[in-house]
Design a protein around this motif. Structure first.
Motif, PDB file in Angstrom:
ATOM      1  N   PHE A  81      39.941 -42.395  -4.098  1.00 42.87           N
ATOM      2  CA  PHE A  81      40.380 -40.998  -4.160  1.00 42.87           C
ATOM      3  C   PHE A  81      41.751 -40.917  -3.480  1.00 42.87           C
ATOM      4  O   PHE A  81      41.871 -40.563  -2.314  1.00 42.87           O
ATOM      5  CB  PHE A  81      39.372 -40.079  -3.461  1.00 42.87           C
ATOM      6  N   PRO A 128      36.785 -33.972 -17.212  1.00 41.64           N
ATOM      7  CA  PRO A 128      37.359 -34.893 -16.222  1.00 41.64           C
ATOM      8  C   PRO A 128      36.697 -34.828 -14.849  1.00 41.64           C
ATOM      9  O   PRO A 128      36.675 -35.828 -14.120  1.00 41.64           O
ATOM     10  CB  PRO A 128      38.832 -34.447 -16.146  1.00 41.64           C
ATOM     11  N   THR A 132      35.174 -38.100 -13.358  1.00 40.64           N
ATOM     12  CA  THR A 132      35.532 -38.666 -12.047  1.00 40.64           C
ATOM     13  C   THR A 132      34.275 -39.038 -11.271  1.00 40.64           C
ATOM     14  O   THR A 132      34.231 -40.085 -10.606  1.00 40.64           O
ATOM     15  CB  THR A 132      36.371 -37.656 -11.246  1.00 40.64           C
ATOM     16  N   GLN A 135      32.941 -42.216 -12.762  1.00 38.41           N
ATOM     17  CA  GLN A 135      33.743 -43.365 -12.362  1.00 38.41           C
ATOM     18  C   GLN A 135      33.491 -43.730 -10.905  1.00 38.41           C
ATOM     19  O   GLN A 135      33.483 -44.902 -10.531  1.00 38.41           O
ATOM     20  CB  GLN A 135      35.229 -43.079 -12.591  1.00 38.41           C
ATOM     21  N   LEU A 198      40.532 -43.484  -8.619  1.00 41.64           N
ATOM     22  CA  LEU A 198      39.467 -42.830  -9.379  1.00 41.64           C
ATOM     23  C   LEU A 198      39.955 -41.577 -10.094  1.00 41.64           C
ATOM     24  O   LEU A 198      39.371 -41.166 -11.101  1.00 41.64           O
ATOM     25  CB  LEU A 198      38.312 -42.471  -8.451  1.00 41.64           C
ATOM     26  N   TYR A 199      41.020 -40.944  -9.574  1.00 38.92           N
ATOM     27  CA  TYR A 199      41.525 -39.731 -10.208  1.00 38.92           C
ATOM     28  C   TYR A 199      42.039 -40.027 -11.621  1.00 38.92           C
ATOM     29  O   TYR A 199      41.754 -39.295 -12.560  1.00 38.92           O
ATOM     30  CB  TYR A 199      42.632 -39.104  -9.371  1.00 38.92           C
ATOM     31  N   GLY A 202      39.022 -41.071 -13.847  1.00 40.81           N
ATOM     32  CA  GLY A 202      38.174 -39.918 -14.152  1.00 40.81           C
ATOM     33  C   GLY A 202      38.827 -38.963 -15.129  1.00 40.81           C
ATOM     34  O   GLY A 202      38.172 -38.440 -16.043  1.00 40.81           O
TER      35      GLY A 202
END
Length: 231
Positions: A81, A128, A132, A135, A198-199, A202
């Protein structure tokens, strides 16, 4: 001299926030992901309670993320993150994303399953978020933990393959979803272990997933998830 000393003090204070994660915690996280997947089969697939499952899963794992963050303020960046490498990872994903979109329309055209409607627009915004979370669970906690276990040493190829297989199995029994998520798991697993973010994963997961439903799978998730609760 003073600025250099200050720099080292800041780095040292940051290091103190980092707590080594035991294999026990990593295995418990992996088990938690597996239980969430089993819950998906029961609640989403059997009971057809898609929206409640998504909401409960997001809230439950968000609580866990907050719990871990209180114990270690660097855990979010360690999971992926982070925004510092967002642009670089986004550019790295562009060739695969463009190829995926092109493939979706080709497959959809051949099958006659392209069914685009305005329903895809809210999904491009909301999916999304769920992407996220997915993911984080499959790539962050499965691949991330398997890759950093102390007493079980796995090669990166093995970690990526295991993650991709598990990600595919979660989407049983829809064949196209299983194939698509397996390929996605391979690429995303490689990108994640190379440069965690991850952003990006995702966000693109949500966009590609939404488009995949309306071109290849010929389903309308917006109607299945949202409209049924208002009719």
């Amino acid at each position: 001299m003073k600025s250099t000393l200050t720099k080292y003090l800041v780095e040292f204070s940051s290091l103190k926030l980092t707590r080594p994660i035991s294999d026990k915690v990593r295995w418990l996280e992996i088990i938690g992901v597996v239980l969430t997947a089993l819950g998906k089969f029961i609640v989403m697939d059997f009971l057809n309670w898609r929206l409640p499952f998504v909401i409960v899963a997001i809230l439950s794992w968000s609580i866990y993320v907050c719990y871990r963050y209180k114990k270690d303020q660097l855990v979010l960046k360690d999971w992926g993150f982070r925004l510092d490498n967002f642009k670089a990872v986004f550019k790295m994903m562009m060739p695969f994303t463009a190829l995926s979109v092109f493939s979706f329309f080709i497959i959809g055209y051949v099958q006659g399953t392209i069914n685009l409607s305005w329903h895809i627009l809210p999904l491009l915004i909301t999916y999304p978020i769920w992407g996220t979370i997915q993911q984080f669970l499959t790539i962050g906690l499965i691949a991330g933990n398997l890759n950093t276990l102390r007493h079980v040493k796995l090669s990166k190829i093995s970690v990526i393959l295991i993650t991709a297989v598990l990600f595919s199995l979660v989407h049983y029994p829809i064949n196209w979803l299983m194939i698509g998520t397996f390929v996605l798991g391979l690429v995303y697993g490689y990108i994640y272990l190379k440069s965690k973010n991850l952003y990006v994963l995702g966000l693109l997961h949500g966009w590609l997933g939404a488009l995949f439903y309306y071109t290849v799978v010929n389903q309308d998730p917006f109607a299945d998830v949202f409209l049924k609760w208002f009719n």
